[in-house]
Design an enzyme around this catalytic site. Sequence first.
Site, PDB file in Angstrom:
ATOM      1  N   SER A 288       0.853  -1.189   0.000  1.00  0.00           N
ATOM      2  CA  SER A 288       0.000   0.000   0.000  1.00  0.00           C
ATOM      3  C   SER A 288       0.889   1.240   0.000  1.00  0.00           C
ATOM      4  CB  SER A 288      -0.934   0.022   1.216  1.00  0.00           C
ATOM      5  OG  SER A 288      -0.216   0.278   2.409  1.00  0.00           O
ATOM      6  N   LYS A 289       0.298   2.387  -0.235  1.00  0.00           N
ATOM      7  CA  LYS A 289       1.033   3.652  -0.207  1.00  0.00           C
ATOM      8  C   LYS A 289       0.019   4.787  -0.142  1.00  0.00           C
ATOM      9  CE  LYS A 289       5.542   4.502  -0.377  1.00  0.00           C
ATOM     10  NZ  LYS A 289       6.563   3.676   0.292  1.00  0.00           N
ATOM     11  N   GLY A 290       0.447   5.893   0.436  1.00  0.00           N
ATOM     12  CA  GLY A 290      -0.385   7.081   0.485  1.00  0.00           C
ATOM     13  C   GLY A 290       0.388   8.297   0.007  1.00  0.00           C
TER      14      GLY A 290
END
Length: 751
Positions: A288-290
Amino acid sequence: VSTQSTGRKFVQSFSNGMVVLSFYLQTPVTEKTIRAFLESVGLMMIVPSTPLSSLFFNEVFTSAELMYSIAGLNFAYYFLNQPYAEEVQSLQSALRDDPLNKGRLATLQQRLQRDSVTEARISECITKYPDIVKEIFQDFEKSFSPDLPRNKPITRTVNQQIANTIKKKVQNILDGQILNTLLVFNASMLKTNFFKDVKASVSFRLNPFFLKDVSSFPEVPFAIFLVVGAEFRGFHVRFRDIARGGIRVIQSSNPQQFNKNLETLFQENYNLAYTQQKKNKDIPEFGSKGTILLSPNHQNSALIAFRKYVDGLLDLLLPNDEIVDHYGQTELLFLGPDEGTADMMDWAALYARSRGYRFWKSFTTGKSVAIGGIPHDKYGMTTRSIHRYVLGSLEKKGLAEETVTKLQTGGPDGDLGSNEVLISKDKTIGVVDGSGVLYDPAGINRDALTILAKKRQMVKHFDKSKIGPGGFLVLVGDRDVALPSGETVESGLTFRNEFHLHPLSTADMFVPCGGRPESVNVKNVNLLLNKDGSPRFKFIIEGANLFLTQDARLVLEQAGVILFKDASANKGGVTSSSLEVLAALALDDAEFEVHMQIKGNQIPAFYEKYVIEVQKTIERNANMEFHCLWNEKERTSLPYAILTDLISDKINELNTQIQSSPLWDDEQLRRKILKQAIPPSLVELLGLEKILSRVPQNYTRAIFGAYLASHYIYTCGITVSEFKFFEFMNQFTTTTTTNNNTNTNQKHIKS
């Protein structure tokens, strides 16, 4: 309550940033109208300034309709169907064996998308058809307003009645596509804090079905969050239910840079999460990443934007009667540090605790040691995996590290850069960091460089008396500098940005430990080749995430470079963070304080032992994957950049199959695998039963699946077969009963 319903109004601003708005309401008013008024004012405080704002001030839109339109604009900007999609897919298939021109095609496609669908063009469409946008907003409101009656769950599909209205009333094709994309926005939405009374940003949890069959997104994520605030816009992308990755703040030094960052925001977020998905192959969390893109007028508001972003995510993680939830399942998010957020992880964890989030201890990694974090830089976690690839490559080629020349981007002030200096024994000829370029063809003085690494200082502090003949130190602020070769450097900043492409940057090995994504791409990769086509580096170990594009990697490997990409080399940090999460989930608050929190100079005995076990796990996993890659390269002759993806895909696919197979139901097998996968010190401290009772089952199931899948592929290679899997599983069986169960269960694993 309209403006005519208020009398006097006052605004009071305080030095701490607090603003108090006072309104004197005229009678008659009711509780319902007061709530509507507060909702309207609250929305206006978090609405970013855009050309659409005039629709509110001219009383065309309510504040809610304006905020929805701004969120919808962001959705349409990034997810409108791409032009010439079918043609592009056909060309991509034709160019599958030509990475250079396939990369050029991808770049051309991005330009076509941005040129045809700008923010201004979407705003023009919304302004042109306000009545249709109002209908689309009402469709959204019916699904998510907690005040409206709801006899049964509303099916999440595109509203065909409004779609027919668009078809009848809208003549322009692009206008029709934009308005229909807003309907897709509604259909993809599973929950939002839009109608929550108190909020710092507006957040949306999306089902990303709209990315299916879009060529620039090879895999549909599990979930997307869109978060919009007054100072920023941002995304969070995860590829499975249990996933982890960093949160990045993106700043822009000028309007041109902002426009570029705006155009690539979601693509960069997706690519980072996708790389994380490949990297996280041997841990329970998938990728995941933001990302948080600061608005042009809020470049100094990183902390405020981050806090509002986190607040918006927590709104959708915590149960709340004001939020209509069409997903209906508990979600866990694990956030980590990335560019611009390293010092914000403590705040996020403690804020989550203050809001009553049960999993606050594991909500963020990269926390300070005072609240149970395991700092990657102090213990060299990420560098440990990178350096295993350095040593493995040199060993396979019969080279001693001390004799090898190396170029390094990312200086002694950073995590990877400093630890690469401290752990290596090579002859480093060049170091590039935020302050400039340090170069010495005979090898930079190791003692002087080590001093900087231990102090975490940039190369601008290097002792110039230690620079040998032919060497130099050029800082970013320098102009018209004469190099020993006679070359004149007009701009130190440009020289720094492009030094990895300069002919002087020629060495046996290149280890990028810092730098922006796509620093080496299809446009400039030829600069890493000599005139005869031979490569300027024999080895490239990609420590910095996405430093090279995939097409550039393939060009370099085709030229003879031994290249290991980020998803393989740079995974030590994610392993450390994963085991930090596990400890936080397994220990209760009191145990966590005693065993994981360092107070002053007193390091708990458990903490010291646990960190050593984390380091050993990182090195073991890196060694296993390196040898798997090397063996598969010899067997298939495929590029390492392709093999990394194949290995990651095989492990992730097998992991998913294992988690859904009856293997998990075999209690004896389950306990044996988990005892091997969980660090011994944690099992000794708590016992396996207590760990299993505290850690959510979907997480322990993920540990089980990741351990079996990764060890099988690393041991047996990428050719998955039922017979090989049966042989592999025999090592975990101890009784005839278990063996029979495994014999049955392995049939559920697809070839």
